[in-house]
Design a protein around this motif. Sequence first.
Motif, PDB file in Angstrom:
ATOM      1  N   GLN A 206      -6.790  -8.078  -6.242  1.00  0.00           N
ATOM      2  CA  GLN A 206      -5.461  -8.672  -6.058  1.00  0.00           C
ATOM      3  C   GLN A 206      -5.020  -8.489  -4.628  1.00  0.00           C
ATOM      4  O   GLN A 206      -5.571  -7.680  -3.880  1.00  0.00           O
ATOM      5  N   GLN A 207      -3.995  -9.237  -4.234  1.00  0.00           N
ATOM      6  CA  GLN A 207      -3.481  -9.134  -2.876  1.00  0.00           C
ATOM      7  C   GLN A 207      -2.812  -7.777  -2.657  1.00  0.00           C
ATOM      8  O   GLN A 207      -2.298  -7.158  -3.585  1.00  0.00           O
ATOM      9  N   THR A 208      -2.836  -7.336  -1.409  1.00  0.00           N
ATOM     10  CA  THR A 208      -2.243  -6.055  -1.043  1.00  0.00           C
ATOM     11  C   THR A 208      -0.724  -6.148  -1.132  1.00  0.00           C
ATOM     12  O   THR A 208      -0.125  -7.146  -0.751  1.00  0.00           O
ATOM     13  N   GLN A 209      -0.105  -5.083  -1.625  1.00  0.00           N
ATOM     14  CA  GLN A 209       1.325  -5.104  -1.920  1.00  0.00           C
ATOM     15  C   GLN A 209       2.039  -3.865  -1.378  1.00  0.00           C
ATOM     16  O   GLN A 209       1.433  -2.785  -1.273  1.00  0.00           O
ATOM     17  N   ILE A 210       3.296  -4.022  -1.011  1.00  0.00           N
ATOM     18  CA  ILE A 210       4.145  -2.909  -0.589  1.00  0.00           C
ATOM     19  C   ILE A 210       4.757  -2.297  -1.837  1.00  0.00           C
ATOM     20  O   ILE A 210       5.489  -2.960  -2.571  1.00  0.00           O
ATOM     21  N   LEU A 211       4.458  -1.030  -2.094  1.00  0.00           N
ATOM     22  CA  LEU A 211       4.875  -0.389  -3.339  1.00  0.00           C
ATOM     23  C   LEU A 211       6.344  -0.001  -3.330  1.00  0.00           C
ATOM     24  O   LEU A 211       6.878   0.450  -2.318  1.00  0.00           O
ATOM     25  N   ILE A 212       6.991  -0.155  -4.463  1.00  0.00           N
ATOM     26  CA  ILE A 212       8.332   0.397  -4.640  1.00  0.00           C
ATOM     27  C   ILE A 212       8.204   1.908  -4.863  1.00  0.00           C
ATOM     28  O   ILE A 212       7.125   2.429  -5.170  1.00  0.00           O
ATOM     29  N   ASN A 213       9.298   2.620  -4.712  1.00  0.00           N
ATOM     30  CA  ASN A 213       9.362   4.049  -5.023  1.00  0.00           C
ATOM     31  C   ASN A 213       9.918   4.184  -6.433  1.00  0.00           C
ATOM     32  O   ASN A 213      11.093   3.922  -6.667  1.00  0.00           O
ATOM     33  N   PRO A 214       9.092   4.581  -7.405  1.00  0.00           N
ATOM     34  CA  PRO A 214       9.553   4.601  -8.798  1.00  0.00           C
ATOM     35  C   PRO A 214      10.527   5.723  -9.123  1.00  0.00           C
ATOM     36  O   PRO A 214      11.128   5.720 -10.192  1.00  0.00           O
ATOM     37  N   LEU A 215      10.698   6.672  -8.206  1.00  0.00           N
ATOM     38  CA  LEU A 215      11.556   7.817  -8.506  1.00  0.00           C
ATOM     39  C   LEU A 215      12.872   7.818  -7.742  1.00  0.00           C
ATOM     40  O   LEU A 215      13.760   8.605  -8.053  1.00  0.00           O
ATOM     41  N   ASP A 216      13.003   6.968  -6.724  1.00  0.00           N
ATOM     42  CA  ASP A 216      14.228   6.994  -5.933  1.00  0.00           C
ATOM     43  C   ASP A 216      14.595   5.579  -5.485  1.00  0.00           C
ATOM     44  O   ASP A 216      14.153   5.100  -4.447  1.00  0.00           O
ATOM     45  N   GLU A 217      15.418   4.928  -6.255  1.00  0.00           N
ATOM     46  CA  GLU A 217      15.814   3.551  -5.944  1.00  0.00           C
ATOM     47  C   GLU A 217      16.689   3.471  -4.700  1.00  0.00           C
ATOM     48  O   GLU A 217      16.818   2.408  -4.095  1.00  0.00           O
ATOM     49  N   ASN A 218      17.288   4.588  -4.294  1.00  0.00           N
ATOM     50  CA  ASN A 218      18.184   4.574  -3.147  1.00  0.00           C
ATOM     51  C   ASN A 218      17.452   4.395  -1.822  1.00  0.00           C
ATOM     52  O   ASN A 218      18.046   3.927  -0.844  1.00  0.00           O
TER      53      ASN A 218
END
Length: 301
Positions: free
Chosen positions: A260-272
């Motif tokens: 799959q294409q490379t992706q910028i990961l979200i932070n699953p523990l700190d939405e702020n």
Amino acid sequence: MPRSDFVKRIICISLLIITLLFLTSCKEVKNNIDLSESINTPQEIIVAKSSNYIIPQESTIESRYLPIEGYKRVEVEKGSFGEFLRNQNLKPYGEKVLYYNGREKSSTGVYDSVIDVEIGSRDLHQCADAIMLLRGEYLYSIEAYEKINFNFVSGFKAEYKKWMEGYRIKVEGNNVSYYKATEPSNTYEDFRKFMDMVFAYSGTLSLEKELQSVDIDDMEIGDIFIIGGSPGHAVIVVDIVVNHDNEKIFMLAQSYMPAQQTQILINPLDENISPWYSLKDCEKLITPEWVFELNQLRRFK
């Protein structure tokens, strides 16, 4: 009230009570998920996106993601791997990651943006491959062709310099060798064919052995969290910002399985601060689809 109507009403009430109990039970189970115990299991974690430091209309990592308040980007040398990663082109904000077969990958709880990269139509561009491609693309862009080499899992060293000279690689079981196949050439198409060969016979097991260990406090852009295995996984640090106390927060990118294409990961523990990551008071690095130990940070030699 006729007896039949009374019985029907009792049945309806009973079914309603059972349904409510079931839904309450499901909610309790979901809310009791301990991500630290669910090692390496994808979680559908919904992270709200803040707009005060995400500029959707911008098209690179550096321009789309501003440092959060109190932080500034670490300096990188002009022409360095860090500068190259920070200036990766991104697909328009909101576009989905594409698998090698054209299907879309849901962004829910996994990624915030997609690096604009062509991955072909074969199941090759997975986690370690994405990192090797970024490294290879960087070296190709600065014409450091002699440094473009990666080891196969078998231990064979695939060298782009020999590929440029017209040699190709023959794989027969564990026996791997070069053979002269064509005239010397150094087009981008040649480079990508070489990388496809690397993707087919390399992985986290071989890449991990090529990298040197790095202390977590010395993290730099371009460093890699990696665990070799089948399956293993790897993510790469694509940007870092720092505050006046020299506390670093960083951004991660990955590919995954299937290709799959490379992706910028979200932070699953700190939405702020997502998609920035902080390791303050953390014993592990928890990403949406894998959990790493802090001593699994590595760097290209």
